[in-house]
Scaffold this active site. Structure first.
Site, short mmCIF file in Angstrom:
data_model
loop_
_atom_site.label_atom_id
_atom_site.label_comp_id
_atom_site.label_asym_id
_atom_site.label_seq_id
_atom_site.Cartn_x
_atom_site.Cartn_y
_atom_site.Cartn_z
N THR A 37 -16.37 -13.99 39.51
CA THR A 37 -17.46 -14.96 39.58
C THR A 37 -18.70 -14.27 40.13
O THR A 37 -18.61 -13.44 41.05
CB THR A 37 -17.07 -16.16 40.47
OG1 THR A 37 -18.17 -17.08 40.53
CG2 THR A 37 -16.72 -15.75 41.88
N HIS A 62 -2.41 -14.67 50.28
CA HIS A 62 -1.67 -13.77 51.17
C HIS A 62 -0.16 -13.97 51.06
O HIS A 62 0.62 -13.15 51.56
CB HIS A 62 -2.12 -13.99 52.62
CG HIS A 62 -2.03 -12.77 53.47
ND1 HIS A 62 -1.31 -11.66 53.12
CD2 HIS A 62 -2.58 -12.48 54.69
CE1 HIS A 62 -1.41 -10.75 54.07
NE2 HIS A 62 -2.18 -11.21 55.03
#
Length: 419
Positions: free
Chosen positions: A330, A382
């Site tokens: 992005t 994560h």
């Protein structure tokens, strides 16, 4: 009478919303003519007429309709109304012969004047009406408020101290008498789905962001040297997106965990790179996908980015063109963003945020120099990507962007750019 039903715009989509009717009840439509725009949770699509005839709408704008539900009827036996043929101009008739004037009316004798009616006597006004009390008079004088504009609530309409305080000019932060409008509009189904997915990504992933900075000098030099020839040869500009996409493809091969996602209790890793490119369209954020970006050259990436961005901005992007990405890029820099923490595009596990390029002081060969610098950010899940992989991935992207000739072009820019 043909019943037009909502077709399935894609797998897993069960409902759409009528965004806008392009025709109205009673219009004659031709086969394949776009009669409506419908929003799904992934894209805005046009609904073409299945036959020619007179249309009757069966759903309202903004209404959610199920896939397979009837949204309009088409009378296929009807024929288009022929255009009205203008009539011949009317031949003027002969002028009318004027009639003889009528005799003047004889005025009647004037009636005797009636005695004038005296105007009603106004009701006496209480002597204290709008008269401020001494305390109120002082407040109004200090704040330059005419007593005639204040409504008194005291006995007989007397202006009290409290009346004067309430009539005082507003202080800072207090709304004034200016125009204060608000509008309310229902969010499109696409916008609601984007909002839902963003909240889901925040709540259901262990999202973390790591940052780095990129010296864009080498890319600036390459673009300055080759962009004109590249444009002339390929009819597309040499932008930053091709450098970033190819740098990301290389980094994904080095750190395949970033090109993975969680499916239940399984970890799915892909050996191909379908890169989603976030673009701003008329209906909001859209994320078309560059398929198999690992097989594309600089020209191939730039041509595909241009094609997808144009289709997204024109509202022509399809659901298939926006599904199945494995990683997202992005670019908030086009809007002036210096730094941000992009939100993961689920079920993907990583997203790279590009930002604006600003001249900043950096250290190069022991000397402080001014260079065009971009901050980059990698948000990652994560749960599946550890710190070593995330940081290593972003460093690999940085290395490729700061040394594109050697790493991305095999030391041969002309060949890489197909010039």
């Amino acid at each position: 009478m043909l019943e037009m039903k909502v077709p399935s715009p894609g797998e897993s989509i069960t409902e759409v919303e009528i965004a806008r009717w392009l025709v109205k009840t009673g219009d004659y439509v031709t086969k394949d003519q776009a009669v409506a725009e419908v929003d799904s949770d992934k894209a805005t699509l046009e609904l073409p007429a299945e036959a020619s005839g007179i249309i009757t709408l069966q759903a309202e704008e903004g209404e959610a309709v199920k896939v397979g539900q009837v949204v309009c009827l088409i009378d296929t036996t009807a024929v288009p109304t022929a255009p009205t043929v203008p009539t011949a101009p009317t031949v003027p008739t002969a002028p009318t012969v004027p009639t003889a004037p009528t005799a003047p009316t004889v005025p009647t004798a004037p009636t005797a004047p009636t005695a004038p009616i005296a105007p009603p006597t106004p009701a006496p006004t209480p002597s204290v009406d709008r008269v401020p009390s001494p305390a109120a008079r002082k407040i109004l004088a200090e704040r330059e408020i005419p007593a005639s504009t204040v409504v008194g609530t005291g006995k007989g309409g007397r202006i009290t101290k409290d009346d004067a305080l309430k009539a005082s000019k507003p202080s800072m932060g207090t709304p004034t008498g200016g125009v204060r409008r608000e509008t309310r509009a229902k969010m499109s189904m696409l916008r609601r789905k984007v909002a839902e997915r963003l909240v889901s990504a925040k709540n259901e992933t262990a999202m973390l962001t790591t940052f780095n900075e990129v010296d864009m000098t080498a890319i600036y030099q390459l673009r300055a040297e080759y962009k004109d020839a590249f444009k002339e040869r390929h009819n597309v500009g040499l932008g930053f997106m091709s450098f970033f996409t190819l740098a990301v493809v290389r980094a994904l091969k080095l750190f395949p965990d970033v090109n993975s996602m969680i499916d239940g209790q399984d970890k799915v890793t892909y050996d191909f790179c379908d890169i989603s490119i976030a673009v701003s369209g008329p209906k909001g954020l859209m994320v078309p996908v560059i398929r198999n970006a690992e097989n594309l050259s600089f020209r191939g990436v730039e041509a595909e980015v241009k094609r997808l961005a144009t289709r997204a901005r024109d509202g022509q992007i399809t659901v298939d063109e926006m599904t199945g990405g494995t990683f997202t890029i992005t670019n908030g820099g086009v809007f002036g963003s210096m730094l941000s923490t992009p939100i993961i595009n689920p079920p993907q596990s990583g997203i790279l945020g590009m930002h604006n390029i600003v001249d900043r002081p950096i250290v190069r060969n022991g000397q402080i120099v001014i260079a065009p610098v971009m901050y980059v950010a990698l948000s990652y899940d994560h749960r599946i990507i550890d710190g070593r992989e995330s940081v290593g991935f972003l460093v690999a992207v940085k290395e490729a962007l700061e040394n594109p000739v050697e790493i991305l072009m095999n030391s041969n820019p002309k060949q890489a750019l197909e010039l």
